[in-house]
Scaffold this motif. Structure first.
Motif, PDB file in Angstrom:
ATOM      1  N   GLN A  35       0.830  -1.212   0.000  1.00  0.00           N
ATOM      2  CA  GLN A  35       0.000   0.000   0.000  1.00  0.00           C
ATOM      3  C   GLN A  35       0.861   1.258   0.000  1.00  0.00           C
ATOM      4  O   GLN A  35       0.813   2.066  -0.947  1.00  0.00           O
ATOM      5  CB  GLN A  35      -0.921   0.003   1.229  1.00  0.00           C
ATOM      6  N   TYR A  36       1.637   1.396   1.072  1.00  0.00           N
ATOM      7  CA  TYR A  36       2.519   2.564   1.128  1.00  0.00           C
ATOM      8  C   TYR A  36       3.541   2.517  -0.001  1.00  0.00           C
ATOM      9  O   TYR A  36       3.924   3.553  -0.556  1.00  0.00           O
ATOM     10  CB  TYR A  36       3.238   2.626   2.476  1.00  0.00           C
ATOM     11  N   ALA A  37       3.984   1.309  -0.334  1.00  0.00           N
ATOM     12  CA  ALA A  37       4.981   1.175  -1.387  1.00  0.00           C
ATOM     13  C   ALA A  37       4.461   1.775  -2.699  1.00  0.00           C
ATOM     14  O   ALA A  37       5.153   2.546  -3.370  1.00  0.00           O
ATOM     15  CB  ALA A  37       5.333  -0.303  -1.582  1.00  0.00           C
ATOM     16  N   LEU A  38       3.229   1.447  -3.046  1.00  0.00           N
ATOM     17  CA  LEU A  38       2.655   1.928  -4.297  1.00  0.00           C
ATOM     18  C   LEU A  38       2.415   3.438  -4.253  1.00  0.00           C
ATOM     19  O   LEU A  38       2.708   4.162  -5.212  1.00  0.00           O
ATOM     20  CB  LEU A  38       1.334   1.190  -4.560  1.00  0.00           C
ATOM     21  N   ILE A  39       1.928   3.909  -3.118  1.00  0.00           N
ATOM     22  CA  ILE A  39       1.592   5.341  -3.034  1.00  0.00           C
ATOM     23  C   ILE A  39       2.848   6.199  -2.986  1.00  0.00           C
ATOM     24  O   ILE A  39       2.956   7.209  -3.689  1.00  0.00           O
ATOM     25  CB  ILE A  39       0.713   5.585  -1.796  1.00  0.00           C
ATOM     26  N   TYR A  40       3.826   5.799  -2.191  1.00  0.00           N
ATOM     27  CA  TYR A  40       5.060   6.589  -2.126  1.00  0.00           C
ATOM     28  C   TYR A  40       5.828   6.498  -3.443  1.00  0.00           C
ATOM     29  O   TYR A  40       6.529   7.443  -3.821  1.00  0.00           O
ATOM     30  CB  TYR A  40       5.938   6.096  -0.980  1.00  0.00           C
ATOM     31  N   LEU A  41       5.679   5.365  -4.112  1.00  0.00           N
ATOM     32  CA  LEU A  41       6.273   5.244  -5.446  1.00  0.00           C
ATOM     33  C   LEU A  41       5.705   6.338  -6.355  1.00  0.00           C
ATOM     34  O   LEU A  41       6.447   7.037  -7.071  1.00  0.00           O
ATOM     35  CB  LEU A  41       5.950   3.853  -5.996  1.00  0.00           C
ATOM     36  N   ALA A  42       4.404   6.509  -6.285  1.00  0.00           N
ATOM     37  CA  ALA A  42       3.763   7.530  -7.117  1.00  0.00           C
ATOM     38  C   ALA A  42       4.224   8.928  -6.727  1.00  0.00           C
ATOM     39  O   ALA A  42       4.483   9.782  -7.591  1.00  0.00           O
ATOM     40  CB  ALA A  42       2.241   7.421  -6.985  1.00  0.00           C
TER      41      ALA A  42
END
Lengths: 286, 200
Positions: free
Chosen positions: B82-89
Protein backbone atom coordinates in the motif's frame (compact mmCIF):
# COMPACT_ATOMS: atom_id res chain seq x y z
CA UNK A 1 17.78 -2.93 -24.25
CA UNK A 2 18.07 -1.27 -20.84
CA UNK A 3 20.77 1.07 -22.01
CA UNK A 4 18.06 3.38 -23.27
CA UNK A 5 17.32 5.52 -20.17
CA UNK A 6 13.69 6.10 -21.12
CA UNK A 7 13.07 2.44 -21.63
CA UNK A 8 14.96 1.60 -18.44
CA UNK A 9 12.83 4.00 -16.46
CA UNK A 10 9.63 2.56 -17.83
CA UNK A 11 10.71 -0.99 -17.17
CA UNK A 12 11.79 -0.25 -13.59
CA UNK A 13 8.62 1.70 -12.94
CA UNK A 14 6.44 -1.07 -14.33
CA UNK A 15 8.37 -3.58 -12.27
CA UNK A 16 7.88 -1.63 -9.07
CA UNK A 17 4.19 -1.12 -9.69
CA UNK A 18 3.85 -4.79 -10.56
CA UNK A 19 5.63 -5.84 -7.38
CA UNK A 20 3.43 -3.53 -5.35
CA UNK A 21 0.27 -4.99 -6.88
CA UNK A 22 1.52 -8.52 -6.36
CA UNK A 23 2.28 -7.73 -2.73
CA UNK A 24 -1.13 -6.14 -2.30
CA UNK A 25 -2.82 -9.14 -3.81
CA UNK A 26 -0.74 -11.68 -1.95
CA UNK A 27 -1.03 -10.14 1.49
CA UNK A 28 -4.47 -8.57 1.32
CA UNK A 29 -6.61 -9.85 4.15
CA UNK A 30 -3.70 -11.65 5.72
CA UNK A 31 -2.54 -10.36 9.05
CA UNK A 32 0.75 -12.22 9.03
CA UNK A 33 1.94 -11.10 5.58
CA UNK A 34 1.56 -14.58 4.18
CA UNK A 35 4.65 -15.81 2.42
CA UNK A 36 6.51 -12.62 3.30
CA UNK A 37 6.28 -13.25 7.00
CA UNK A 38 9.99 -14.12 7.35
CA UNK A 39 10.88 -10.86 5.65
CA UNK A 40 8.67 -8.97 8.03
CA UNK A 41 10.21 -10.76 10.97
CA UNK A 42 13.67 -9.78 9.81
CA UNK A 43 12.63 -6.17 9.36
CA UNK A 44 10.96 -6.09 12.75
CA UNK A 45 13.99 -7.73 14.34
CA UNK A 46 16.33 -5.17 12.84
CA UNK A 47 14.16 -2.07 13.14
CA UNK A 48 12.31 -2.93 16.34
CA UNK A 49 15.14 -2.00 18.72
CA UNK A 50 15.86 1.12 16.70
CA UNK A 51 12.23 2.08 16.88
CA UNK A 52 12.16 1.49 20.62
CA UNK A 53 15.30 3.52 21.16
CA UNK A 54 14.04 6.34 18.99
CA UNK A 55 10.74 6.29 20.78
CA UNK A 56 12.48 6.63 24.15
CA UNK A 57 14.73 9.42 22.87
CA UNK A 58 11.85 11.31 21.30
CA UNK A 59 9.57 10.97 24.31
CA UNK A 60 10.43 14.42 25.71
CA UNK A 61 9.61 15.94 22.34
CA UNK A 62 6.31 14.07 22.26
CA UNK A 63 5.59 15.24 25.79
CA UNK A 64 6.35 18.81 24.80
CA UNK A 65 3.93 18.65 21.88
CA UNK A 66 1.46 16.89 24.16
CA UNK A 67 1.79 19.71 26.66
CA UNK A 68 0.99 22.25 23.98
CA UNK A 69 -1.95 20.16 22.83
CA UNK A 70 -3.21 19.78 26.40
CA UNK A 71 -2.87 23.51 26.95
CA UNK A 72 -4.90 24.23 23.84
CA UNK A 73 -7.51 21.70 24.95
CA UNK A 74 -7.58 23.23 28.42
CA UNK A 75 -8.15 26.66 26.93
CA UNK A 76 -11.04 25.29 24.91
CA UNK A 77 -12.44 23.62 28.02
CA UNK A 78 -12.09 26.81 30.02
CA UNK A 79 -14.02 28.74 27.38
CA UNK A 80 -16.77 26.12 27.38
CA UNK A 81 -16.94 25.98 31.16
CA UNK A 82 -17.15 29.78 31.38
CA UNK A 83 -20.08 29.68 29.00
CA UNK A 84 -21.76 27.00 31.10
CA UNK A 85 -21.04 28.96 34.28
CA UNK A 86 -22.64 32.10 32.82
CA UNK A 87 -25.66 30.08 31.77
CA UNK A 88 -25.98 28.58 35.26
CA UNK A 89 -25.65 32.01 36.82
CA UNK A 90 -28.47 33.24 34.60
CA UNK A 91 -30.57 30.29 35.69
CA UNK A 92 -29.81 31.03 39.34
CA UNK A 93 -30.85 34.65 38.89
CA UNK A 94 -34.03 33.56 37.13
CA UNK A 95 -34.71 31.04 39.88
CA UNK A 96 -34.17 33.60 42.62
CA UNK A 97 -36.46 36.04 40.83
CA UNK A 98 -39.11 33.33 40.53
CA UNK A 99 -38.73 32.49 44.22
CA UNK A 100 -39.08 36.14 45.19
CA UNK A 101 -42.15 36.51 42.99
CA UNK A 102 -43.60 33.36 44.48
CA UNK A 103 -42.97 34.72 47.96
CA UNK A 104 -44.66 38.02 47.14
CA UNK A 105 -47.66 36.29 45.65
CA UNK A 106 -47.93 34.01 48.68
CA UNK A 107 -47.88 37.00 50.98
CA UNK A 108 -50.55 38.66 48.86
CA UNK A 109 -52.72 35.60 49.02
CA UNK A 110 -52.04 35.25 52.73
CA UNK A 111 -53.03 38.87 53.42
CA UNK A 112 -56.09 38.50 51.27
CA UNK A 113 -57.19 35.40 53.20
CA UNK A 114 -56.28 36.82 56.58
CA UNK A 115 -58.28 39.99 56.06
CA UNK A 116 -61.04 38.39 54.05
CA UNK A 117 -60.39 40.59 51.05
CA UNK A 118 -61.98 38.24 48.53
CA UNK A 119 -65.24 40.17 48.95
CA UNK A 120 -63.49 43.27 47.65
CA UNK A 121 -62.95 41.57 44.28
CA UNK A 122 -59.15 41.87 44.27
CA UNK A 123 -57.39 42.30 40.94
CA UNK A 124 -53.71 41.38 40.88
CA UNK A 125 -51.50 43.67 38.86
CA UNK A 126 -47.84 44.13 38.10
CA UNK A 127 -46.00 47.38 38.47
CA UNK A 128 -44.78 48.39 35.02
CA UNK A 129 -43.63 51.95 35.64
CA UNK A 130 -42.49 54.23 38.36
CA UNK A 131 -42.28 57.98 38.67
CA UNK A 132 -38.72 59.04 37.96
CA UNK A 133 -38.28 61.07 41.14
CA UNK A 134 -36.63 59.95 44.33
CA UNK A 135 -39.94 60.23 46.06
CA UNK A 136 -41.57 57.41 44.11
CA UNK A 137 -44.93 59.03 44.65
CA UNK A 138 -46.71 57.19 41.83
CA UNK A 139 -46.40 53.88 40.06
CA UNK A 140 -48.05 52.51 36.94
CA UNK A 141 -49.69 49.08 36.86
CA UNK A 142 -50.65 46.82 33.98
CA UNK A 143 -54.40 46.69 34.66
CA UNK A 144 -56.93 49.39 33.89
CA UNK A 145 -60.57 50.10 33.41
CA UNK A 146 -61.00 46.99 31.23
CA UNK A 147 -60.25 44.94 34.34
CA UNK A 148 -62.61 46.87 36.57
CA UNK A 149 -60.03 49.23 37.97
CA UNK A 150 -61.46 52.67 38.81
CA UNK A 151 -60.15 55.88 40.33
CA UNK A 152 -59.92 55.96 44.16
CA UNK A 153 -59.83 52.20 44.56
CA UNK A 154 -57.40 51.02 47.27
CA UNK A 155 -54.19 49.29 46.32
CA UNK A 156 -52.29 46.95 48.63
CA UNK A 157 -49.44 44.47 48.39
CA UNK A 158 -48.49 41.49 50.51
CA UNK A 159 -47.24 43.74 53.32
CA UNK A 160 -49.93 46.35 53.53
CA UNK A 161 -51.43 49.50 52.07
CA UNK A 162 -49.73 50.88 48.97
CA UNK A 163 -51.94 53.73 47.77
CA UNK A 164 -55.01 54.50 45.70
CA UNK A 165 -55.77 54.53 42.01
CA UNK A 166 -55.50 58.11 40.76
CA UNK A 167 -55.91 57.64 37.00
CA UNK A 168 -56.96 54.84 34.67
CA UNK A 169 -56.77 53.95 31.02
CA UNK A 170 -58.32 50.84 29.50
CA UNK A 171 -55.11 48.84 30.00
CA UNK A 172 -53.18 50.61 32.73
CA UNK A 173 -53.67 52.63 35.86
CA UNK A 174 -51.67 55.03 38.00
CA UNK A 175 -51.35 54.37 41.71
CA UNK A 176 -50.66 57.33 43.99
CA UNK A 177 -48.66 55.99 46.89
CA UNK A 178 -49.46 56.77 50.48
CA UNK A 179 -46.17 58.68 50.62
CA UNK A 180 -47.43 61.19 48.06
CA UNK A 181 -48.17 64.67 49.36
CA UNK A 182 -51.71 64.47 48.06
CA UNK A 183 -52.37 61.24 49.90
CA UNK A 184 -54.03 60.77 53.25
CA UNK A 185 -55.33 57.61 54.94
CA UNK A 186 -57.49 57.34 58.03
CA UNK A 187 -55.76 55.01 60.46
CA UNK A 188 -55.70 53.85 64.01
CA UNK A 189 -52.93 52.57 66.23
CA UNK A 190 -53.41 49.06 67.50
CA UNK A 191 -52.96 49.07 71.23
CA UNK A 192 -53.92 52.50 72.48
CA UNK A 193 -56.53 52.71 69.77
CA UNK A 194 -55.69 56.30 68.85
CA UNK A 195 -57.07 57.38 65.52
CA UNK A 196 -55.66 59.85 63.05
CA UNK A 197 -54.50 60.42 59.50
CA UNK A 198 -51.34 59.20 57.85
CA UNK A 199 -49.74 61.62 55.38
CA UNK A 200 -46.35 61.99 53.68
CA UNK A 201 -43.64 63.08 56.10
CA UNK A 202 -42.11 66.46 55.40
CA UNK A 203 -38.52 66.21 54.18
CA UNK A 204 -38.24 62.46 54.60
CA UNK A 205 -39.03 60.63 51.38
CA UNK A 206 -40.64 57.28 51.91
CA UNK A 207 -41.71 57.99 55.46
CA UNK A 208 -45.13 58.86 56.86
CA UNK A 209 -46.44 61.09 59.61
CA UNK A 210 -49.47 60.19 61.68
CA UNK A 211 -51.48 63.20 62.77
CA UNK A 212 -53.32 62.16 65.89
CA UNK A 213 -56.65 63.48 66.92
CA UNK A 214 -55.63 63.50 70.56
CA UNK A 215 -52.55 65.25 72.02
CA UNK A 216 -52.62 62.98 75.06
CA UNK A 217 -52.01 59.67 73.45
CA UNK A 218 -50.48 56.57 74.93
CA UNK A 219 -48.97 55.62 71.58
CA UNK A 220 -45.52 54.00 71.63
CA UNK A 221 -42.74 53.26 69.19
CA UNK A 222 -43.45 50.00 67.41
CA UNK A 223 -47.19 50.20 67.61
CA UNK A 224 -48.77 48.88 64.43
CA UNK A 225 -50.85 51.29 62.40
CA UNK A 226 -53.81 49.94 60.41
CA UNK A 227 -56.54 51.44 58.30
CA UNK A 228 -59.43 52.71 60.35
CA UNK A 229 -62.09 51.91 57.79
CA UNK A 230 -64.07 54.98 58.86
CA UNK A 231 -67.21 55.13 56.80
CA UNK A 232 -68.39 58.65 57.50
CA UNK A 233 -67.32 61.97 58.88
CA UNK A 234 -64.23 63.99 58.14
CA UNK A 235 -62.00 60.90 58.20
CA UNK A 236 -64.10 58.75 55.92
CA UNK A 237 -61.71 56.46 54.07
CA UNK A 238 -61.62 54.46 50.85
CA UNK A 239 -59.73 51.61 52.51
CA UNK A 240 -61.32 48.64 54.25
CA UNK A 241 -60.54 48.44 57.95
CA UNK A 242 -57.51 46.73 59.51
CA UNK A 243 -55.19 46.81 56.51
CA UNK A 244 -51.60 47.20 57.75
CA UNK A 245 -50.21 50.64 56.98
CA UNK A 246 -47.02 50.71 59.01
CA UNK A 247 -45.69 51.02 62.53
CA UNK A 248 -44.63 53.89 64.73
CA UNK A 249 -40.92 54.38 64.14
CA UNK A 250 -40.13 57.51 66.15
CA UNK A 251 -41.89 59.75 68.67
CA UNK A 252 -40.69 63.27 69.39
CA UNK A 253 -42.39 64.14 72.72
CA UNK A 254 -42.30 67.90 72.03
CA UNK A 255 -43.81 67.50 68.61
CA UNK A 256 -46.33 65.02 69.94
CA UNK A 257 -47.40 67.57 72.53
CA UNK A 258 -47.55 70.53 70.16
CA UNK A 259 -48.67 69.03 66.86
CA UNK A 260 -49.82 65.56 67.86
CA UNK A 261 -47.59 63.99 65.19
CA UNK A 262 -45.57 60.77 65.30
CA UNK A 263 -43.35 59.24 62.59
CA UNK A 264 -44.57 56.08 60.87
CA UNK A 265 -42.59 53.70 58.69
CA UNK A 266 -44.72 52.14 55.93
CA UNK A 267 -45.28 48.40 56.16
CA UNK A 268 -45.03 47.95 52.39
CA UNK A 269 -41.69 48.41 50.70
CA UNK A 270 -42.83 51.20 48.44
CA UNK A 271 -39.47 51.52 46.74
CA UNK A 272 -39.54 47.94 45.49
CA UNK A 273 -43.07 47.22 44.42
CA UNK A 274 -43.63 44.41 41.91
CA UNK A 275 -47.00 42.78 42.50
CA UNK A 276 -49.96 44.69 43.91
CA UNK A 277 -53.65 44.05 44.36
CA UNK A 278 -56.39 46.53 43.53
CA UNK A 279 -59.52 46.17 45.62
CA UNK A 280 -62.11 46.88 42.96
CA UNK A 281 -65.21 46.74 45.15
CA UNK A 282 -65.79 48.60 48.39
CA UNK A 283 -68.40 46.46 50.09
CA UNK A 284 -68.93 48.72 53.07
CA UNK A 285 -70.02 51.62 50.82
CA UNK A 286 -72.80 49.61 49.28
CA UNK B 1 16.38 27.24 -16.29
CA UNK B 2 18.39 24.09 -15.72
CA UNK B 3 16.71 20.84 -16.47
CA UNK B 4 17.84 17.33 -15.97
CA UNK B 5 16.48 15.00 -18.51
CA UNK B 6 15.63 11.53 -17.55
CA UNK B 7 18.44 10.38 -19.72
CA UNK B 8 21.05 11.97 -17.53
CA UNK B 9 23.11 9.81 -15.27
CA UNK B 10 22.72 11.07 -11.72
CA UNK B 11 25.03 10.20 -8.91
CA UNK B 12 22.78 8.97 -6.14
CA UNK B 13 24.31 8.73 -2.64
CA UNK B 14 22.62 5.48 -1.68
CA UNK B 15 23.93 5.38 1.86
CA UNK B 16 22.71 8.87 2.58
CA UNK B 17 19.35 8.09 1.05
CA UNK B 18 19.01 5.10 3.36
CA UNK B 19 19.87 7.39 6.27
CA UNK B 20 17.31 9.99 5.15
CA UNK B 21 14.66 7.32 4.71
CA UNK B 22 15.42 5.82 8.11
CA UNK B 23 15.24 9.18 9.86
CA UNK B 24 11.97 9.96 8.09
CA UNK B 25 10.49 6.61 9.10
CA UNK B 26 11.62 6.95 12.72
CA UNK B 27 10.29 10.49 12.92
CA UNK B 28 6.98 9.39 11.46
CA UNK B 29 6.47 6.26 13.55
CA UNK B 30 7.99 7.40 16.85
CA UNK B 31 7.09 11.07 16.91
CA UNK B 32 4.77 12.58 14.35
CA UNK B 33 2.14 9.84 14.44
CA UNK B 34 2.04 10.02 18.23
CA UNK B 35 1.77 13.76 18.64
CA UNK B 36 -1.83 14.85 18.91
CA UNK B 37 -1.76 17.91 16.61
CA UNK B 38 -0.27 15.81 13.81
CA UNK B 39 -1.77 12.44 14.60
CA UNK B 40 -3.28 10.85 11.55
CA UNK B 41 -2.57 13.97 9.54
CA UNK B 42 1.06 14.81 8.94
CA UNK B 43 3.07 12.44 6.72
CA UNK B 44 6.77 13.20 7.00
CA UNK B 45 7.78 10.16 4.96
CA UNK B 46 5.80 11.38 1.98
CA UNK B 47 7.61 14.71 2.19
CA UNK B 48 10.98 12.96 2.41
CA UNK B 49 10.10 10.95 -0.68
CA UNK B 50 8.97 14.12 -2.44
CA UNK B 51 12.25 15.85 -1.63
CA UNK B 52 14.29 12.91 -2.85
CA UNK B 53 12.29 12.90 -6.09
CA UNK B 54 12.88 16.62 -6.52
CA UNK B 55 16.59 16.18 -5.90
CA UNK B 56 17.39 13.10 -7.93
CA UNK B 57 14.63 12.63 -10.48
CA UNK B 58 11.78 10.31 -11.23
CA UNK B 59 13.46 6.93 -11.21
CA UNK B 60 15.46 7.36 -8.00
CA UNK B 61 12.38 9.00 -6.46
CA UNK B 62 10.18 6.08 -7.44
CA UNK B 63 12.64 3.48 -6.19
CA UNK B 64 13.20 5.35 -2.96
CA UNK B 65 9.47 5.77 -2.44
CA UNK B 66 8.83 2.11 -3.11
CA UNK B 67 11.55 1.02 -0.70
CA UNK B 68 10.55 3.34 2.12
CA UNK B 69 6.89 2.51 1.61
CA UNK B 70 7.57 -1.21 1.74
CA UNK B 71 9.48 -0.86 4.99
CA UNK B 72 6.66 1.22 6.43
CA UNK B 73 4.17 -1.45 5.36
CA UNK B 74 6.28 -4.04 7.14
CA UNK B 75 6.70 -1.88 10.24
CA UNK B 76 3.01 -1.18 10.55
CA UNK B 77 2.10 -4.82 9.95
CA UNK B 78 -0.49 -4.12 7.31
CA UNK B 79 -1.26 -5.19 3.80
CA UNK B 80 2.06 -4.99 1.98
CA UNK B 81 2.34 -2.79 -1.06
CA UNK B 82 0.00 0.00 0.00
CA UNK B 83 2.52 2.56 1.13
CA UNK B 84 4.98 1.18 -1.39
CA UNK B 85 2.65 1.93 -4.30
CA UNK B 86 1.59 5.34 -3.03
CA UNK B 87 5.06 6.59 -2.13
CA UNK B 88 6.27 5.24 -5.45
CA UNK B 89 3.76 7.53 -7.12
CA UNK B 90 4.80 10.48 -4.95
CA UNK B 91 8.51 9.99 -5.64
CA UNK B 92 7.96 9.47 -9.33
CA UNK B 93 5.67 12.49 -9.62
CA UNK B 94 8.05 14.79 -7.79
CA UNK B 95 10.94 13.54 -9.86
CA UNK B 96 9.11 14.06 -13.14
CA UNK B 97 8.20 17.56 -12.05
CA UNK B 98 11.86 18.31 -11.43
CA UNK B 99 12.86 16.83 -14.77
CA UNK B 100 10.23 18.66 -16.78
CA UNK B 101 9.84 21.96 -14.97
CA UNK B 102 12.66 22.35 -12.45
CA UNK B 103 10.51 24.30 -10.01
CA UNK B 104 12.33 27.27 -8.58
CA UNK B 105 12.11 28.96 -5.22
CA UNK B 106 11.56 27.54 -1.78
CA UNK B 107 7.96 28.59 -1.59
CA UNK B 108 7.05 26.21 -4.38
CA UNK B 109 7.60 23.49 -1.80
CA UNK B 110 4.39 24.57 -0.06
CA UNK B 111 2.01 23.49 -2.86
CA UNK B 112 4.22 20.51 -3.63
CA UNK B 113 4.09 19.37 -0.01
CA UNK B 114 0.35 19.85 0.02
CA UNK B 115 0.05 17.89 -3.21
CA UNK B 116 2.21 15.06 -1.86
CA UNK B 117 0.15 14.83 1.34
CA UNK B 118 -3.07 15.00 -0.64
CA UNK B 119 -1.86 12.28 -3.00
CA UNK B 120 -1.12 9.97 -0.07
CA UNK B 121 -4.49 10.58 1.58
CA UNK B 122 -6.51 10.23 -1.59
CA UNK B 123 -4.37 7.31 -2.76
CA UNK B 124 -5.10 5.45 0.44
CA UNK B 125 -8.80 6.14 0.04
CA UNK B 126 -8.69 4.88 -3.54
CA UNK B 127 -6.83 1.75 -2.50
CA UNK B 128 -9.38 1.09 0.23
CA UNK B 129 -12.15 1.30 -2.33
CA UNK B 130 -10.30 -0.92 -4.77
CA UNK B 131 -9.53 -3.47 -2.07
CA UNK B 132 -13.16 -3.57 -1.07
CA UNK B 133 -12.62 -2.02 2.32
CA UNK B 134 -15.01 0.81 1.60
CA UNK B 135 -14.26 4.50 2.05
CA UNK B 136 -17.05 6.68 3.33
CA UNK B 137 -16.72 10.27 2.18
CA UNK B 138 -17.91 12.05 5.27
CA UNK B 139 -17.03 15.21 7.14
CA UNK B 140 -14.38 13.49 9.23
CA UNK B 141 -12.59 12.17 6.15
CA UNK B 142 -12.71 15.56 4.45
CA UNK B 143 -11.40 17.23 7.60
CA UNK B 144 -8.56 14.73 7.86
CA UNK B 145 -7.71 15.25 4.21
CA UNK B 146 -7.68 19.02 4.62
CA UNK B 147 -5.49 18.70 7.72
CA UNK B 148 -3.11 16.38 5.89
CA UNK B 149 -2.80 18.86 3.03
CA UNK B 150 -2.23 21.71 5.47
CA UNK B 151 0.44 19.86 7.42
CA UNK B 152 2.04 18.75 4.18
CA UNK B 153 2.37 22.36 3.09
CA UNK B 154 3.65 23.53 6.47
CA UNK B 155 6.23 20.77 6.92
CA UNK B 156 7.46 20.64 3.33
CA UNK B 157 10.17 23.29 3.70
CA UNK B 158 11.73 22.02 6.96
CA UNK B 159 11.64 18.40 5.79
CA UNK B 160 13.17 19.35 2.45
CA UNK B 161 15.92 21.25 4.29
CA UNK B 162 16.58 18.20 6.44
CA UNK B 163 16.76 15.88 3.43
CA UNK B 164 19.10 18.23 1.61
CA UNK B 165 21.31 18.40 4.66
CA UNK B 166 21.55 14.63 4.71
CA UNK B 167 21.77 13.62 1.07
CA UNK B 168 23.41 16.48 -0.81
CA UNK B 169 27.13 15.86 -1.03
CA UNK B 170 29.02 19.11 -1.04
CA UNK B 171 32.28 18.69 -2.80
CA UNK B 172 35.35 20.66 -2.01
CA UNK B 173 35.65 23.56 -4.36
CA UNK B 174 38.35 23.27 -6.95
CA UNK B 175 40.30 26.43 -7.68
CA UNK B 176 39.65 26.26 -11.40
CA UNK B 177 35.89 25.82 -11.37
CA UNK B 178 34.74 27.11 -8.02
CA UNK B 179 31.93 29.20 -9.41
CA UNK B 180 30.57 26.81 -12.00
CA UNK B 181 30.89 23.71 -9.86
CA UNK B 182 29.53 24.88 -6.57
CA UNK B 183 26.95 27.48 -7.09
CA UNK B 184 25.42 26.62 -10.38
CA UNK B 185 22.52 24.61 -9.16
CA UNK B 186 21.32 27.35 -6.86
CA UNK B 187 22.16 30.16 -9.27
CA UNK B 188 19.56 28.72 -11.59
CA UNK B 189 17.00 28.98 -8.88
CA UNK B 190 16.10 25.32 -9.22
CA UNK B 191 15.36 23.08 -6.27
CA UNK B 192 17.71 20.40 -7.53
CA UNK B 193 21.39 20.70 -6.72
CA UNK B 194 22.03 18.68 -9.83
CA UNK B 195 22.82 21.17 -12.50
CA UNK B 196 24.91 20.95 -15.60
CA UNK B 197 28.00 21.36 -13.47
CA UNK B 198 27.34 17.96 -11.95
CA UNK B 199 26.39 16.09 -15.03
CA UNK B 200 28.54 13.22 -15.87
Amino acid sequence: MLNDPFRRRRVVLALLVGVSLVLLTATFGSSDSGPLRPVRNVVMTVLGPIEEGASAVLKPVRDLFGWFGSTLDAKGDAKRFKKERDELRRQIVDGKAALAENDRLRRLVGLSRRLGLSDYRPVSATVIGRSPTVWFATVQIDHGSDDGVRVNQPVIDGDGVVGIISAVTPGTAVVTLITDRESGVSVRAIGPGDEGTVVAADGTPGMLSMELLSRHSGIRVGDPIVTAGTRSGPLATLFPPNLPVGFVSRIDPDRLQTDGVVEVRPQADLNHLDEVVVLTRSTWRQ
Amino acid sequence: MATVSSGDRIEVPRGRLVLAGSIGLILQVSLVSQVSPFSGSADVVALVVMSVGLLFGSLPGAIFGFGVGLILDLLLIQTLGQYALIYLAVGYGAGRLMELRTPSGRLVLLPLGAAAAGTVTLGFGLLQVLLGGGANLNVVVLRQTALAVLWGALLAIPVDAMVRKIVVVRRKARPDNTRSGRSHAYATGGLSPLGPGRKR
